[in-house]
Design an enzyme around this catalytic site. Structure first.
Site, PDB file in Angstrom:
ATOM      1  N   PHE A   1      67.964  32.598  12.055  1.00 24.99           N
ATOM      2  CA  PHE A   1      69.302  32.127  10.798  1.00 24.99           C
ATOM      3  C   PHE A   1      69.874  32.031  11.536  1.00 24.99           C
ATOM      4  O   PHE A   1      70.971  31.679  10.711  1.00 24.99           O
ATOM      5  CB  PHE A   1      68.185  32.746  10.212  1.00 24.99           C
ATOM      6  CG  PHE A   1      68.759  33.582  10.140  1.00 24.99           C
ATOM      7  CD1 PHE A   1      70.356  34.514   9.196  1.00 24.99           C
ATOM      8  CD2 PHE A   1      68.705  35.337  10.132  1.00 24.99           C
ATOM      9  CE1 PHE A   1      70.625  35.846   9.330  1.00 24.99           C
ATOM     10  CE2 PHE A   1      68.847  36.706  10.075  1.00 24.99           C
ATOM     11  CZ  PHE A   1      70.036  36.851   9.396  1.00 24.99           C
TER      12      PHE A   1
ATOM     13  N   GLU B   1      63.029  29.337   9.929  1.00 24.13           N
ATOM     14  CA  GLU B   1      62.911  28.825   8.577  1.00 24.13           C
ATOM     15  C   GLU B   1      63.144  28.989   7.630  1.00 24.13           C
ATOM     16  O   GLU B   1      63.187  28.902   6.191  1.00 24.13           O
ATOM     17  CB  GLU B   1      61.193  29.451   8.136  1.00 24.13           C
ATOM     18  CG  GLU B   1      60.784  30.446   8.731  1.00 24.13           C
ATOM     19  CD  GLU B   1      60.725  31.484   9.322  1.00 24.13           C
ATOM     20  OE1 GLU B   1      61.308  31.030  10.666  1.00 24.13           O
ATOM     21  OE2 GLU B   1      59.771  32.452  10.160  1.00 24.13           O
TER      22      GLU B   1
ATOM     23  N   SER C   1      65.571  38.321  17.729  1.00 18.19           N
ATOM     24  CA  SER C   1      65.272  39.823  17.390  1.00 18.19           C
ATOM     25  C   SER C   1      65.125  40.269  19.185  1.00 18.19           C
ATOM     26  O   SER C   1      64.415  39.060  19.144  1.00 18.19           O
ATOM     27  CB  SER C   1      64.432  40.186  16.343  1.00 18.19           C
ATOM     28  OG  SER C   1      62.890  39.784  16.245  1.00 18.19           O
TER      29      SER C   1
ATOM     30  N   CYS D   1      75.021  38.205  16.651  1.00 20.68           N
ATOM     31  CA  CYS D   1      74.787  38.906  17.653  1.00 20.68           C
ATOM     32  C   CYS D   1      75.783  39.810  18.806  1.00 20.68           C
ATOM     33  O   CYS D   1      75.602  40.455  19.276  1.00 20.68           O
ATOM     34  CB  CYS D   1      74.207  38.217  18.602  1.00 20.68           C
ATOM     35  SG  CYS D   1      74.692  36.978  19.634  1.00 20.68           S
TER      36      CYS D   1
ATOM     37  N   GLU E   1      69.437  47.940  15.219  1.00 19.28           N
ATOM     38  CA  GLU E   1      70.639  46.625  15.062  1.00 19.28           C
ATOM     39  C   GLU E   1      70.455  46.801  13.171  1.00 19.28           C
ATOM     40  O   GLU E   1      69.292  46.687  13.339  1.00 19.28           O
ATOM     41  CB  GLU E   1      70.467  45.359  15.581  1.00 19.28           C
ATOM     42  CG  GLU E   1      70.750  44.251  15.455  1.00 19.28           C
ATOM     43  CD  GLU E   1      70.203  42.909  16.123  1.00 19.28           C
ATOM     44  OE1 GLU E   1      69.039  42.937  16.245  1.00 19.28           O
ATOM     45  OE2 GLU E   1      71.300  42.087  16.675  1.00 19.28           O
TER      46      GLU E   1
HETATM   47  P1  NAD Z   1      63.833  36.563  14.594  1.00 19.39           P
HETATM   48  O1  NAD Z   1      63.405  37.019  16.072  1.00 19.39           O
HETATM   49  O2  NAD Z   1      62.958  37.306  13.092  1.00 19.39           O
HETATM   50  O3  NAD Z   1      62.990  35.006  14.474  1.00 19.39           O
HETATM   51  C1  NAD Z   1      63.671  34.074  15.680  1.00 19.39           C
HETATM   52  C2  NAD Z   1      62.602  32.329  15.588  1.00 19.39           C
HETATM   53  O4  NAD Z   1      61.273  33.381  16.401  1.00 19.39           O
HETATM   54  C3  NAD Z   1      62.490  32.381  14.340  1.00 19.39           C
HETATM   55  O5  NAD Z   1      62.726  30.521  14.531  1.00 19.39           O
HETATM   56  C4  NAD Z   1      61.442  32.489  14.056  1.00 19.39           C
HETATM   57  O6  NAD Z   1      60.367  32.076  12.649  1.00 19.39           O
HETATM   58  C5  NAD Z   1      60.942  32.971  14.987  1.00 19.39           C
HETATM   59  N1  NAD Z   1      59.592  34.321  14.971  1.00 19.39           N
HETATM   60  C6  NAD Z   1      59.880  35.061  13.932  1.00 19.39           C
HETATM   61  N2  NAD Z   1      58.764  36.103  14.003  1.00 19.39           N
HETATM   62  C7  NAD Z   1      58.262  35.466  15.411  1.00 19.39           C
HETATM   63  C8  NAD Z   1      57.201  36.440  16.108  1.00 19.39           C
HETATM   64  N3  NAD Z   1      56.182  37.555  15.272  1.00 19.39           N
HETATM   65  N4  NAD Z   1      56.511  36.074  16.462  1.00 19.39           N
HETATM   66  C9  NAD Z   1      56.678  34.693  16.988  1.00 19.39           C
HETATM   67  N5  NAD Z   1      57.504  34.300  16.635  1.00 19.39           N
HETATM   68  C10 NAD Z   1      58.353  34.953  15.544  1.00 19.39           C
HETATM   69  O7  NAD Z   1      65.125  36.681  14.454  1.00 19.39           O
HETATM   70  P2  NAD Z   1      66.492  36.239  12.991  1.00 19.39           P
HETATM   71  O8  NAD Z   1      66.123  37.414  12.331  1.00 19.39           O
HETATM   72  O9  NAD Z   1      65.950  34.394  12.741  1.00 19.39           O
HETATM   73  O10 NAD Z   1      67.701  36.315  13.888  1.00 19.39           O
HETATM   74  C11 NAD Z   1      68.279  37.519  14.240  1.00 19.39           C
HETATM   75  C12 NAD Z   1      68.152  38.287  15.338  1.00 19.39           C
HETATM   76  O11 NAD Z   1      68.319  37.083  16.336  1.00 19.39           O
HETATM   77  C13 NAD Z   1      68.922  39.617  15.702  1.00 19.39           C
HETATM   78  O12 NAD Z   1      68.481  40.273  16.124  1.00 19.39           O
HETATM   79  C14 NAD Z   1      70.264  38.677  15.761  1.00 19.39           C
HETATM   80  O13 NAD Z   1      70.896  39.540  17.435  1.00 19.39           O
HETATM   81  C15 NAD Z   1      69.437  37.825  16.868  1.00 19.39           C
HETATM   82  N6  NAD Z   1      70.371  36.854  17.792  1.00 19.39           N
HETATM   83  C16 NAD Z   1      70.403  36.740  19.174  1.00 19.39           C
HETATM   84  C17 NAD Z   1      72.100  36.090  19.807  1.00 19.39           C
HETATM   85  C18 NAD Z   1      71.846  36.721  21.083  1.00 19.39           C
HETATM   86  O14 NAD Z   1      72.911  35.409  21.900  1.00 19.39           O
HETATM   87  N7  NAD Z   1      71.308  37.428  22.132  1.00 19.39           N
HETATM   88  C19 NAD Z   1      71.840  35.546  18.915  1.00 19.39           C
HETATM   89  C20 NAD Z   1      71.391  34.915  17.965  1.00 19.39           C
HETATM   90  C21 NAD Z   1      70.973  36.213  16.966  1.00 19.39           C
END
Ligand code: NAD
Length: 485
Positions: free
Chosen positions: A150, A177, A227, A282, A376
């Site tokens: 997101f 989403e 994440s 991140c 985090e």
């Molecule tokens: P998230 O892991 O909750 O969601 C990421 C994606 O995974 C979304 O499209 C979501 O629909 C999907 N998803 C969520 N739960 C799932 C599950 N149980 N099984 C399969 N798919 C699932 O992450 P977020 O909250 O959208 O984003 C924030 C996180 O992203 C933070 O931890 C941040 O550090 C990380 N992030 C990392 C980088 C990097 O370069 N390392 C860059 C941007 C964000």
């Protein structure tokens, strides 16, 4: 407050409605609904994959110099619509307009990199034996997928779309989403730029679609950003199905501040790093390791933090749940003996009372074993851990399970060098609070911040999105070369 049309899937060049369940999309600054999106299932994914398969032969058959023409045109469209695209990012994510514009500008830089692909992917050729030559070319994988988080609704899709497509792949994008609207604009602008139908497809949804992507037999590679918890699930499931996968996870970035650090620059850089995009980067500073007596710098950070006003120069966090999680970390650290120097809890912004705001927060005397020091937080919160020397500071940084970014603030080349050598992170900063490598350098962390071999952007991503084809050729039967008959 602006609202937006319903979000649809984008399949074979058309926005296609899905009759299944829908989810509301919020503007987090207002805490109000601005659109809705489909929670699509495997059926929609199958349609998208079929569209991508149909588009692949013609798209991958074009010379790379022709494919990148789409991205030259797309780049000028991004520039033309910069204002509108930035407003959209601001509306669905909650960041400030300037932050949103910087995000779209980064998408432009990522697109420029893809335009340079012909200069990067030409092959190799050598006469390996008399009359026999070997040549190596890069070939696209086929249908690939990109799953986004997101926090950068515009930029993260640009980490993958331009490079993967310029290299000849067709893609299924699964936006978050929480922020699915920017991807709609990306699709329609790429179409306007001349991208053939089916080369990029978007399927909206949540966990169900992600799992279906990992399981789909016709998808060759999966990139994921989100994440660590989900990155591990996706990496294991995709590679378990024998797909190539690069999965970027969460972060806990340490900034080490030495007593000789430039006070004003350090204070402003550390504060900007922890508070920019409301700490939802991140690459954000999350833990500051204060070495020796740096009280004057801590006091400068507090002064800087107090200048940041939610609703003015600080955006909202993404949801009520995120606000509660962030404030819980602060409460628990305080209860365990840490000292809250600047307190961002319980912020209300006039006129935006139902928005999800957390003010900048600085907490001193955090112990390395506290949850706020290890996990985090993903909010505008700086946890300061005190220590006596650089060795112990490096030890604190190294003990993190993550390894996205780590920075040192010092005027000593020797100290900086030692930190650069020993910090266990993929992206290191010296006197830089957010050490994002710019193109052509690649983006990617270490440890639990990334699973898989390749980085997601820059030159490293070329290996992610292509296979090497090695061809050996002999054209001289009269030479009677007996090698490789
Ligand atoms: P998230 O892991 O909750 O969601 C990421 C994606 O995974 C979304 O499209 C979501 O629909 C999907 N998803 C969520 N739960 C799932 C599950 N149980 N099984 C399969 N798919 C699932 O992450 P977020 O909250 O959208 O984003 C924030 C996180 O992203 C933070 O931890 C941040 O550090 C990380 N992030 C990392 C980088 C990097 O370069 N390392 C860059 C941007 C964000």
């Amino acid at each position: 407050m602006r609202s937006y049309p319903e979000v649809h899937n984008f399949i074979a060049g058309q926005f296609v409605s899905d009759s299944g369940k829908r989810l509301d999309v919020y503007n987090p600054r207002h805490g109000k609904v601005i659109s809705s999106m489909p929670l699509s299932g495997k059926g929609a994914l199958d349609m998208a994959v079929e569209a991508a398969k149909a588009a692949f032969p013609a798209w991958s058959g074009l010379p790379v110099k022709e494919r990148v023409q789409v991205f030259f045109r797309y780049k000028t469209l991004l520039e033309k619509h910069l204002q509108e695209l930035s407003e959209l990012v601001m509306d669905e994510n909650g960041k400030t307009f300037d932050e949103a514009r910087a995000e779209v500008e980064k998408s432009i830089e990522l697109t420029e990199f893809a335009c340079s692909m012909p200069q990067l992917v030409y092959g190799e050729i050598l006469e390996v034996s008399r009359g026999v030559e070997c040549r190596v070319e890069r070939k696209p994988l086929g249908i690939v997928a990109s799953i986004a988080p997101f926090n950068f609704p515009h930029m993260v899709p640009h980490w993958t779309i331009p490079n993967a497509l310029a290299l000849g792949n067709c893609m299924i994008l699964k936006p978050s989403e929480l922020v699915p609207i920017s991807a709609q604009k990306i699709a329609s602008m790429l179409k306007e730029a001349g991208l053939p139908d089916g080369v990029l497809n978007i399927v909206n949804g949540d966990r169900e679609i992600v799992e279906a992507i990992c399981d789909h037999p016709d998808i060759s590679a999966v990139s994921f950003v989100g994440s660590t918890k989900v990155a591990k699930i996706v990496y294991q499931r995709a590679t378990g199905n024998l797909k190539r996968c690069t999965a970027l996870g969460g972060a806990k970035n340490h900034l080490v501040v030495m007593p000789d650090a430039h006070p004003a620059m350090t204070a402003s850089n550390v504060t900007a790093s922890m508070s920019g995009c409301a700490g939802q980067r991140c690459m954000a500073a999350s833990a500051m390791v204060a070495v020796g007596n740096v009280d004057h710098i801590v006091s400068g950070i507090c002064d800087e933090a107090r200048k940041i006003i939610p609703g003015e120069n600080l955006g909202s966090v993404i949801s009520e749940a995120a606000k509660e999680r962030i404030e819980k970390y602060i409460n628990e650290a305080e209860a365990a003996g840490a000292k809250v120097l600047v307190d961002g809890r319980n912020w209300k912004v006039e006129g935006f009372e139902s928005g999800y705001y957390v003010g900048p927060t600085v907490i001193d005397f955090v112990k390395p074993e506290m949850a706020i020091a290890k996990e985090e937080v993903f909010g505008p919160v700086l946890a300061i851990i005190r220590t006596q020397d650089l060795d112990s500071a490096i030890q604190i940084e190294n003990s993190s399970e993550y390894g996205n970014a780590a920075s040192i603030f010092t005027q000593s080349g020797g100290m900086a060098r030692k930190f650069m050598e020993n910090a266990s992170a993929g992206m290191i900063g010296v006197n830089i609070g957010v050490p994002v490598p710019r193109e052509p350098f690649s983006f990617g962390g270490w440890n639990d911040s990334k699973f898989g071999v390749n980085d997601i952007t820059g030159k490293s991503s070329i290996d992610l999105w292509t296979n090497l084809k090695k061809t050996s050729i002999k054209w001289n039967p009269e030479g009677k070369t007996n090698w490789m008959s």
